[in-house]
Structures are given as C-alpha cells and as structure tokens.
Design a protein around this motif. Structure first.
Motif, PDB file in Angstrom:
ATOM      1  N   LEU A 167     -15.290 -10.886   5.234  1.00 24.38           N
ATOM      2  CA  LEU A 167     -14.217 -10.494   4.321  1.00 24.38           C
ATOM      3  C   LEU A 167     -13.710  -9.112   4.740  1.00 24.38           C
ATOM      4  N   GLU A 168     -12.411  -8.962   4.781  1.00 22.13           N
ATOM      5  CA  GLU A 168     -11.809  -7.758   5.356  1.00 22.13           C
ATOM      6  C   GLU A 168     -11.284  -6.814   4.285  1.00 22.13           C
ATOM      7  N   ARG A 169     -11.181  -5.543   4.653  1.00 17.80           N
ATOM      8  CA  ARG A 169     -10.551  -4.557   3.784  1.00 17.80           C
ATOM      9  C   ARG A 169      -9.146  -5.033   3.429  1.00 17.80           C
ATOM     10  N   LEU A 170      -8.717  -4.767   2.218  1.00 17.36           N
ATOM     11  CA  LEU A 170      -7.375  -5.164   1.806  1.00 17.36           C
ATOM     12  C   LEU A 170      -6.347  -4.283   2.515  1.00 17.36           C
ATOM     13  N   GLY A 171      -5.325  -4.911   3.063  1.00 18.12           N
ATOM     14  CA  GLY A 171      -4.274  -4.175   3.746  1.00 18.12           C
ATOM     15  C   GLY A 171      -3.259  -3.611   2.766  1.00 18.12           C
ATOM     16  N   PRO A 172      -2.298  -2.804   3.255  1.00 14.94           N
ATOM     17  CA  PRO A 172      -1.287  -2.199   2.375  1.00 14.94           C
ATOM     18  C   PRO A 172      -0.519  -3.220   1.544  1.00 14.94           C
ATOM     19  N   GLU A 173      -0.156  -4.360   2.151  1.00 15.23           N
ATOM     20  CA  GLU A 173       0.588  -5.374   1.403  1.00 15.23           C
ATOM     21  C   GLU A 173      -0.269  -5.985   0.293  1.00 15.23           C
ATOM     22  N   ASP A 174      -1.540  -6.229   0.593  1.00 16.57           N
ATOM     23  CA  ASP A 174      -2.442  -6.771  -0.430  1.00 16.57           C
ATOM     24  C   ASP A 174      -2.612  -5.787  -1.579  1.00 16.57           C
ATOM     25  N   LEU A 175      -2.777  -4.509  -1.247  1.00 14.44           N
ATOM     26  CA  LEU A 175      -2.965  -3.497  -2.281  1.00 14.44           C
ATOM     27  C   LEU A 175      -1.708  -3.348  -3.132  1.00 14.44           C
ATOM     28  N   ARG A 197       3.268   6.643  -4.347  1.00 16.97           N
ATOM     29  CA  ARG A 197       2.722   5.290  -4.460  1.00 16.97           C
ATOM     30  C   ARG A 197       1.998   4.909  -3.174  1.00 16.97           C
ATOM     31  N   THR A 198       2.591   5.239  -2.034  1.00 15.26           N
ATOM     32  CA  THR A 198       1.934   4.988  -0.753  1.00 15.26           C
ATOM     33  C   THR A 198       0.624   5.755  -0.652  1.00 15.26           C
ATOM     34  N   ALA A 199       0.650   7.010  -1.111  1.00 13.24           N
ATOM     35  CA  ALA A 199      -0.569   7.831  -1.061  1.00 13.24           C
ATOM     36  C   ALA A 199      -1.656   7.238  -1.942  1.00 13.24           C
ATOM     37  N   LEU A 200      -1.263   6.673  -3.093  1.00 11.53           N
ATOM     38  CA  LEU A 200      -2.253   6.067  -3.989  1.00 11.53           C
ATOM     39  C   LEU A 200      -2.933   4.880  -3.320  1.00 11.53           C
ATOM     40  N   LEU A 201      -2.146   4.054  -2.626  1.00 15.30           N
ATOM     41  CA  LEU A 201      -2.729   2.903  -1.935  1.00 15.30           C
ATOM     42  C   LEU A 201      -3.677   3.371  -0.832  1.00 15.30           C
ATOM     43  N   GLU A 202      -3.314   4.451  -0.148  1.00 15.53           N
ATOM     44  CA  GLU A 202      -4.180   4.965   0.927  1.00 15.53           C
ATOM     45  C   GLU A 202      -5.488   5.502   0.362  1.00 15.53           C
ATOM     46  N   MET A 203      -5.417   6.102  -0.831  1.00  7.71           N
ATOM     47  CA  MET A 203      -6.640   6.637  -1.446  1.00  7.71           C
ATOM     48  C   MET A 203      -7.671   5.547  -1.707  1.00  7.71           C
ATOM     49  N   ALA A 204      -7.203   4.324  -1.945  1.00 10.55           N
ATOM     50  CA  ALA A 204      -8.132   3.220  -2.227  1.00 10.55           C
ATOM     51  C   ALA A 204      -8.908   2.807  -0.998  1.00 10.55           C
ATOM     52  N   ASP A 205      -8.394   3.100   0.195  1.00  6.88           N
ATOM     53  CA  ASP A 205      -9.091   2.812   1.459  1.00  6.88           C
ATOM     54  C   ASP A 205      -9.506   1.346   1.561  1.00  6.88           C
ATOM     55  N   GLY A 206      -8.584   0.442   1.178  1.00  2.39           N
ATOM     56  CA  GLY A 206      -8.849  -0.987   1.332  1.00  2.39           C
ATOM     57  C   GLY A 206      -9.731  -1.607   0.268  1.00  2.39           C
ATOM     58  N   ASP A 207     -10.119  -0.838  -0.754  1.00  2.00           N
ATOM     59  CA  ASP A 207     -11.013  -1.306  -1.811  1.00  2.00           C
ATOM     60  C   ASP A 207     -10.183  -1.628  -3.045  1.00  2.00           C
ATOM     61  N   GLY A 208     -10.067  -2.919  -3.391  1.00  2.21           N
ATOM     62  CA  GLY A 208      -9.254  -3.322  -4.530  1.00  2.21           C
ATOM     63  C   GLY A 208      -9.773  -2.786  -5.843  1.00  2.21           C
TER      64      GLY A 208
END
Length: 438
Positions: A167-175, A197-208
């Motif tokens: 199972l892979e880290r969630l990508g930007p589109e998934d997030l 908003r982009t920065a918020l998605l990056e902060m998650a580092d692929g973790d939903g």
C-alpha cells in the motif's frame, strides 16, 4: 473471553458523542477507499480475489494512514467473515489462544474469521509460528499489517502462506479528494488560499489520517480572510518525515543517495543527503558512506575524491553541527560530479575470487628472498631481474604462481585519471608480451 477480541465493531456511542473526523469519514465500502488502485482495481490482486470469490491470507505493507485497517475491515464485510482486530503490541500468547479458540467455534457454526493483526512484525518468531496451523486448516484468514519490510521482519513460513500487498503513500490528488470529502462532511470550506492548501497537503506527508486531523484543526479556526502558506505554517507544525535510523527507511534513503552519486546527479544527491539529515541521521555515518562512494564508484578515475571526502569528514569533526554539515554537502557535490570508475573495485573482487580459488600456491621462486644457504640451494631468488637495472625500469618478469595462468583483473576506463592509467597498463602489457616472447 475478553470483549476486546470477541467484538468486530466498536461499542455504540451516544448520538451526541464526539467522533474524530477520520472516524466519521471511514469508508463504508471498498469503492469509497481513496487511493490504492494498484491493489483494489478490477485487475489488481484484491479485485481479482473478490471477483473470483477466493480470498487468501494477506500481508499489507505500507506507511501509516494509507488504509490498511479500513481495507481489512471492508474485506471481511465483502466476504461475510467475522472481523477480529488485534494489535501485536498489546497481545500475548494467552490472548492469541483465546482468539483462535473463538475462531474455531465460529467455524464449527459455519462462519469464518478474518483476523486482522496490526503491527504483525512485532510478534516474535514463536508467536508468528502460532498462526500457521490455524491458517492452514481454515480456522482464520490472516490479514497482517506492517510498516516494516516483510522480507526482513516476518517468518518465511508465514510469508509462504500469505500474499504481500504494498500500500502506497497517498499522492497529492488522493489527498485533495480526501480534503474535499472532509469539507463536505464538515459543511465548510477550509479558510486557505491555494498556496496554503497545497502546503496543508504536503504537511500530511502522504498520511490520510494525519491530513484529516490537520483539517479538523484548520476548520475550527475563525479567520477574517483565507490564510497564506506562511500563516498556516505559523499555526501548524509540519508532520515529521518518516525516518527510522535503524530501519528500512534508513537503508532506502542511503541507497537513494548512493545511486544518485553514482548517477552523477548532484541535485538528487543533495536532496537525499538533506532528507537523511532532516530525519536525524548521524552526519558521521554520512561522512563514512561518502568516503566509501569515493572508493567504490570513483576510485582512480579521480584519486582526489577520496581526499575531499576525508577532509570534509575532518572539517565536520572540527566544526560540528550545523556548520560542519556544509563541508559534507561539498563532498556530496564533488563525488556526484567526479568521473566514475569501479575498475579497482571490480579488480579487487576478482583478485579475491582468484586468491580463494588458487589456495596455497607458492610465489615463483625467482621473486622469493633467500636469507639462508638452504633456501639459496632450493633456487630461491635465482634469476630475479632487478627492474631498476632495466633500461626502461621494467623487467617484464612473471609475478604469479608458476602454475597459474596470468589473469587480467584491472581494466581501467576511459574516464578521468584512469585514462592515463589505461595507457600505462597497455604499455606494460606490450613490453611484457615482447620480453616474454623473446
């Protein structure tokens, strides 16, 4: 038996009881799962298993927050199996025995059990072996979840009876899809401009799960205007990147650094170097590995590379962090841009194989010293040609065991300083052939 193992669903909550956003957005079917199409798609492993009605034991390998628990729960739902969830951190042998006994009773009553084991790699060998008979006789269908490489952490016997799915880290589109789903659930739009908003998605580092926790915080803020990325970062701490100095990520990142250097890409090499430092890696470990890269992948194509690495290492020891890390960064760029050759490395390995194969062969007698009369009578040193006496300083004598065919170990490349060494090797080879023939 404890309710912890008997119940497949959490205890009912009061209607007004608080529920985390991640729990409220938990998918109700596999079609609701965001990401992981490589395992859930129609032609992907789980899609094929479900369509054929034949689900096997599984190991989910992936980082936190990508849906391992959710997918396991939904698989049980799709296949009418009783779902039991345990964690290897809190479960001992007596608890496992209770789980297996309850599963046997269900099987006798006509219902199977999907046993989801979180952090399965934390079970020791004996505990892992305990699953085998119950997997083999159909008492349980095992679904294990691990953040560590199963090849290193799980028994071969368990792996042989289960299919490993990555199972892979969630990508930007998934997030982003997850963020929009969260906004719909909350009934608000996040007070962020596009950059924030982009920065918020990056902060998650692929973790939903981490993203939903961040969104829950942001959605509660009362602000007059959308926040910028700088304003957001001032209010939230960036999630620490996944890095374990003794685990798989350590080896993944040092491999990425090494191969970027070997591939002569200074930007990529600096990136992985920085990733490891940000993760808390010991700069001395990096200094040692950079020196190894200079020896293994550059060698005599640029003899200065090894000196640069050692000098950078010494500079770090004198300056310490963080100033000394700049010296190591200079070494990263130097070795990345240096001409590459593994000719000496390959020659060394070939010589080791040759030494192992030939065993105890004696050197030819003409290159042995004869400190005693007996050794002189045995021919030690007889016929030795002193190279400095030759007109060109080269006698061309044989220095390998008499019974050994002369090998060619060192083959310089046409790069850097080895281009000059290649000319020397070829020059001496011609002289040797000429003098051995005469």
């Amino acid at each position: 038996m404890s309710d912890l193992f008997a119940d497949s669903a959490p205890l009912p909550l009061a209607q007004n009881a608080p529920r985390p956003l991640a729990d409220r957005l938990r998918p109700q079917s596999l079609g609701d799962v965001i990401g992981q199409s490589q395992v859930l798609g129609p032609e992907a492993p789980l899609g094929v298993m479900l369509s054929s009605g034949s689900l096997s034991s599984l190991i989910f390998w992936g980082p936190p927050g990508v849906g391992k628990t959710t997918i396991a729960r939904l698989l049980a739902q799709e296949t009418d199996l009783h779902f039991v969830q345990i964690s290897a951190i809190f479960t001992g042998i007596p608890d496992l025995k209770k789980v297996f006994e309850a599963a046997k009773i269900r099987r006798q009553n006509g219902q199977g059990t999907l046993l989801f084991v979180d952090e399965i790699h934390r079970f020791n060998k004996a505990q892992q072996d305990g699953f085998l008979p119950h997997m083999e006789d159909g008492t349980i269908l095992l679904v294990g979840a691990t953040t560590e490489n199963p090849s290193f952490e799980l028994n071969a016997a368990v792996l042989s009876r289960a299919q490993v799915l990555v199972l892979e880290r969630l990508g930007p589109e998934d997030l982003e899809r997850l963020a929009k789903r969260a906004e719909g659930e909350l009934g608000v739009s996040l007070p962020l401009d596009d950059g924030a908003r982009t920065a918020l998605l990056e902060m998650a580092d692929g973790d939903g799960r981490a993203l939903l926790n961040l969104i829950e915080q942001v959605a509660a803020w009362k602000v007059d205007a959308p926040l910028t990325a700088d304003q957001l970062s001032g209010r939230l701490m960036k999630r620490a990147a996944k890095y374990d100095k003794s685990g798989e990520e350590h080896y993944n990142l040092i491999s990425a650094l090494h191969k970027s250097v070997r591939g002569s890409d200074p930007d990529a090499a600096l990136y992985w170097f920085a990733r490891m430092l940000e993760g808390g890696e010991d700069p001395r470990f990096l200094a040692r590995r950079l020196t190894r890269m200079a020896v293994e992948d550059i060698g005599l194509a640029d003899p200065q590379a090894q000196a640069v690495c050692l000098q950078s290492w010494e500079t770090y020891e004198r300056l310490g962090s963080p100033e000394g890390e700049l010296a190591l960064a200079q070494a990263v760029v130097y070795v990345a841009l240096a001409p590459k050759s593994n000719a000496v490395y390959a020659a060394y390995k070939a010589a080791r194989r040759g030494a192992k194969k030939t065993g105890s062969e004696m050197p030819p007698k003409h290159i042995l010293n004869a400190p005693t009369r007996l050794m002189e009578d045995q021919g030690y040193g007889a016929g030795y040609a002193y190279d400095h006496d030759a007109e060109d300083g080269f006698s061309g004598q044989n220095y390998f065991p008499d019974s050994m065919k002369r090998p060619d170990y060192y083959t310089p490349v046409e790069r850097g300083f080895e281009r000059d060494l290649k000319k020397r090797v070829e020059y001496f080879a011609k002289l040797r052939a000429k003098r051995s023939g005469s």
